[in-house]
Design a protein around this motif. Structure first.
Motif, mmCIF file in Angstrom:
data_model
loop_
_atom_site.group_PDB
_atom_site.id
_atom_site.type_symbol
_atom_site.label_atom_id
_atom_site.label_comp_id
_atom_site.label_asym_id
_atom_site.label_seq_id
_atom_site.Cartn_x
_atom_site.Cartn_y
_atom_site.Cartn_z
ATOM 1 N N GLY A 142 -3.953 -4.678 -2.387
ATOM 2 C CA GLY A 142 -4.573 -3.382 -2.145
ATOM 3 C C GLY A 142 -4.407 -2.876 -0.730
ATOM 4 O O GLY A 142 -4.718 -1.703 -0.454
ATOM 5 N N ARG A 143 -3.904 -3.697 0.185
ATOM 6 C CA ARG A 143 -3.598 -3.226 1.541
ATOM 7 C C ARG A 143 -2.315 -2.401 1.579
ATOM 8 O O ARG A 143 -2.077 -1.653 2.532
ATOM 9 N N LEU A 144 -1.482 -2.544 0.556
ATOM 10 C CA LEU A 144 -0.164 -1.907 0.579
ATOM 11 C C LEU A 144 -0.224 -0.379 0.636
ATOM 12 O O LEU A 144 0.515 0.233 1.425
ATOM 13 N N PRO A 145 -1.056 0.311 -0.175
ATOM 14 C CA PRO A 145 -1.029 1.778 -0.135
ATOM 15 C C PRO A 145 -1.282 2.377 1.241
ATOM 16 O O PRO A 145 -0.555 3.282 1.677
ATOM 17 N N SER A 146 -2.307 1.915 1.942
ATOM 18 C CA SER A 146 -2.593 2.490 3.260
ATOM 19 C C SER A 146 -1.479 2.193 4.250
ATOM 20 O O SER A 146 -1.172 3.019 5.118
ATOM 21 N N ALA A 147 -0.853 1.030 4.113
ATOM 22 C CA ALA A 147 0.257 0.700 5.011
ATOM 23 C C ALA A 147 1.449 1.620 4.752
ATOM 24 O O ALA A 147 2.107 2.081 5.696
ATOM 25 N N ILE A 148 1.738 1.912 3.483
ATOM 26 C CA ILE A 148 2.844 2.825 3.161
ATOM 27 C C ILE A 148 2.535 4.219 3.672
ATOM 28 O O ILE A 148 3.390 4.887 4.273
ATOM 29 N N ALA A 149 1.306 4.679 3.443
ATOM 30 C CA ALA A 149 0.927 6.018 3.877
ATOM 31 C C ALA A 149 1.061 6.161 5.386
ATOM 32 O O ALA A 149 1.595 7.164 5.886
ATOM 33 N N ALA A 150 0.587 5.156 6.130
ATOM 34 C CA ALA A 150 0.667 5.222 7.589
ATOM 35 C C ALA A 150 2.111 5.220 8.063
ATOM 36 O O ALA A 150 2.494 5.985 8.954
ATOM 37 N N ALA A 151 2.941 4.377 7.459
ATOM 38 C CA ALA A 151 4.336 4.287 7.886
ATOM 39 C C ALA A 151 5.122 5.539 7.528
ATOM 40 O O ALA A 151 6.099 5.877 8.205
ATOM 41 N N SER A 152 4.728 6.237 6.480
ATOM 42 C CA SER A 152 5.471 7.426 6.048
ATOM 43 C C SER A 152 5.304 8.588 7.003
ATOM 44 O O SER A 152 6.179 9.456 7.098
ATOM 45 N N GLY A 153 4.163 8.638 7.690
ATOM 46 C CA GLY A 153 3.883 9.787 8.544
ATOM 47 C C GLY A 153 3.500 11.025 7.756
ATOM 48 O O GLY A 153 3.397 12.124 8.323
ATOM 49 N N ALA A 154 3.288 10.882 6.457
ATOM 50 C CA ALA A 154 2.959 12.033 5.618
ATOM 51 C C ALA A 154 1.541 12.520 5.897
ATOM 52 O O ALA A 154 0.667 11.759 6.323
ATOM 53 N N THR A 155 1.333 13.798 5.664
ATOM 54 C CA THR A 155 -0.022 14.344 5.657
ATOM 55 C C THR A 155 -0.641 14.033 4.296
ATOM 56 O O THR A 155 -0.037 14.324 3.262
ATOM 57 N N VAL A 156 -1.808 13.429 4.306
ATOM 58 C CA VAL A 156 -2.437 12.997 3.058
ATOM 59 C C VAL A 156 -3.741 13.758 2.868
ATOM 60 O O VAL A 156 -4.569 13.824 3.776
ATOM 61 N N ARG A 157 -3.906 14.314 1.679
ATOM 62 C CA ARG A 157 -5.161 14.981 1.321
ATOM 63 C C ARG A 157 -5.703 14.329 0.047
ATOM 64 O O ARG A 157 -5.021 14.303 -0.981
#
Length: 492
Positions: free
Chosen positions: A246-261
């Motif tokens: 479950g740590r994987l999603p936040s790590a991917i989001a942070a590395a992507s640099g995407a804006t997340v809503r």
């Protein structure tokens, strides 16, 4: 409300979304869905188009989809998917890429048992339920069932041609009903929460179909395709992450640099006359338009069908026919001093035995980091989990959380002699989480992709297309990203 309300709604609301204003042409790619598929697509698009703005829109209040963690007995553990197939590279490679490489781990033990006819027996080596050694079936199926399975060696070859067939029907034709009921069903129930006689062999276990061309005996071909394990050279089958997958999603989001809503429900999708897409985001009372040059739909089949109704009606119809299964994970924590001695990493349960629990994982035995975290929590805590619920058998889930815990404890008492109460418990319900790859699934997916591929700047990905495991979802996301790159940068 008619779907043509789009422009009028925004004149009435007079709402100006900050997400709708467009820079002088910095391309925007919107990814709808913040599960692992959507996040992997966002990450790949950001790598392929570094000058683009990548926006992830997730309807729920959190990212990750079926990857989620919770604290149970002072130990934070996965309460959704808890392992990644290690023999496919996509998931472990992405984990390394987003900084989780040092925390990749492998199971301490994966010696599963089968709780069959009221007793635990070691699970024989199989390929998705097809036994690699018929002699190992002693104690697993009856003498009559073993005699029927042995006919696999002398029956005429099974020739499918272009036909699809269910996994259960294929294995039963070769090895008999008992092998399906006692081996194939519990394995597929654990992966798909489905039924072997309904799940497509070509879509779910294509390796079994391929075996038919190697030897008329399915079991003999499976044994040849899966050599005996060599601990000194064998690559572990599964991988996990210290602290939880479950740590994987936040790590991917942070590395992507995407804006997340999060909390951003996409209600409509429409093509813009000048190219690109308009997305209607938010409630019907307070909607906004988000414009994008390209869109990736990483949503479940029903949500994707709704968004595609106007722009790709044939694809929408194919997706609307895909069913999903619901299930629940009951996680329990016990003091080590009071827990009975158990062998292996858990057990699977044949549904023919009528139990409510379909599988149990002894997380403390399977994952070294879970055992270590249990020690660090104070009095040594042993954490395990049980899964309940199959396709169209959701009635077992229609009770309060407390009752699900009691159901799990009752089955554990019968299976391993458990006689103590947990110090803590957690129930995670996964409503409509697992797509069912029914016979003909590959044709449905081909229909979807054929129509969507003809729409510039639109792609789909997720567990409904090419496999439900984490690596398959990431592979699906990369296919979507490749299409977006090809559409936005012709010639790449």
């Amino acid at each position: 409300m008619p779907r043509g309300w789009l422009c009028h709604a925004f004149r009435v609301s007079q709402k100006v979304s900050p997400h709708a204003s467009r820079p002088t042409h910095r391309r925007r790619v919107a990814v709808i869905g913040g599960g692992v598929s959507g996040l992997a697509a966002a990450h790949r698009v950001a790598q392929d188009l570094p000058d683009a703005e990548v926006l992830v829109l997730e309807a729920s209040t959190r990212l990750g989809g079926s990857l989620h963690r919770a604290e149970v007995g002072g130990v934070v553990v996965d309460v959704g998917a808890e392992a990644m197939l290690n023999r496919r590279p996509e998931a472990v490679d992405l984990a390394v890429e987003v900084g989780l490489g040092p925390d990749l781990v492998h199971p301490a033990t994966i010696s599963a048992n089968l709780w069959s006819r009221g007793r635990l027996v070691p699970m024989p080596r199989t390929m998705m339920g097809v036994p690699l050694d018929l002699r190992a079936l002693d104690g697993v199926i009856s003498a009559k069932g073993q005699a029927r399975a042995a006919l696999d060696n002398v029956l005429p070859p099974t020739v499918l041609g272009d036909r699809d067939i269910s996994v259960g029907d294929l294995v039963e034709e070769r090895l008999g009903k008992e092998v399906v009921d006692r081996l194939v069903e519990p394995l597929l129930g654990g992966v798909y929460a489905g039924h072997a006689r309904e799940i497509s062999a070509r879509a779910a276990v294509p390796q079994l179909v391929a075996l038919l061309e190697l030897d008329r005996s399915l079991s003999r071909a499976a044994a040849a395709a899966v050599p005996p394990p060599d601990p000194s050279t064998a690559r572990p089958v599964f991988a996990g992450v210290r602290g939880g997958v479950g740590r994987l999603p936040s790590a991917i989001a942070a590395a992507s640099g995407a804006t997340v809503r999060t909390g951003a429900t996409v209600r409509d999708l429409a093509r813009r006359a000048e190219g690109g897409w308009n997305l209607v985001v938010g409630s019907t009372r307070d909607p906004e338009v988000v414009q994008a040059d390209a869109v990736v739909l990483a949503t479940p089949a029903r949500a994707t069908a709704r968004l595609l109704t106007d722009v790709a009606p044939t694809a929408a119809l194919a997706l609307a026919g895909i069913e999903y299964a619901s299930m629940a994970i009951v996680t329990l924590a016990f003091p080590a001093r009071a827990f009975p001695e158990v062998a292996g990493s858990g057990f699977l349960v044949p549904p023919v035995d009528g139990r409510s629990v379909k599988a149990s994982t002894f997380s403390f035995a399977k994952w070294g980091w879970v055992r270590e975290a249990g020690v660090a929590a104070g009095e040594e805590m042993l954490v395990l989990r049980c899964s309940l619920g199959r396709h169209r058998e959701e009635r077992v889930l229609q009770v309060a959380d407390e009752e699900l815990v009691e159901i799990a404890l009752a089955d554990l008492a019968d299976a391993v002699g458990l006689s103590v109460r947990p110090v803590d418990s957690h129930v995670q319900r996964w409503g409509g989480a697992l797509p069912q790859y029914a016979v003909g699934h590959l044709d449905r997916v081909a229909t979807v992709r054929r129509e969507v591929d003809g729409l510039v700047g639109l792609a789909v990905c997720g567990s409904v297309y090419d496999g439900i495991g984490i690596p398959a979802c990431i592979a699906s996301a990369r296919l979507a990203a490749v299409k977006i790159l090809r559409d936005l940068v012709p010639g790449t």
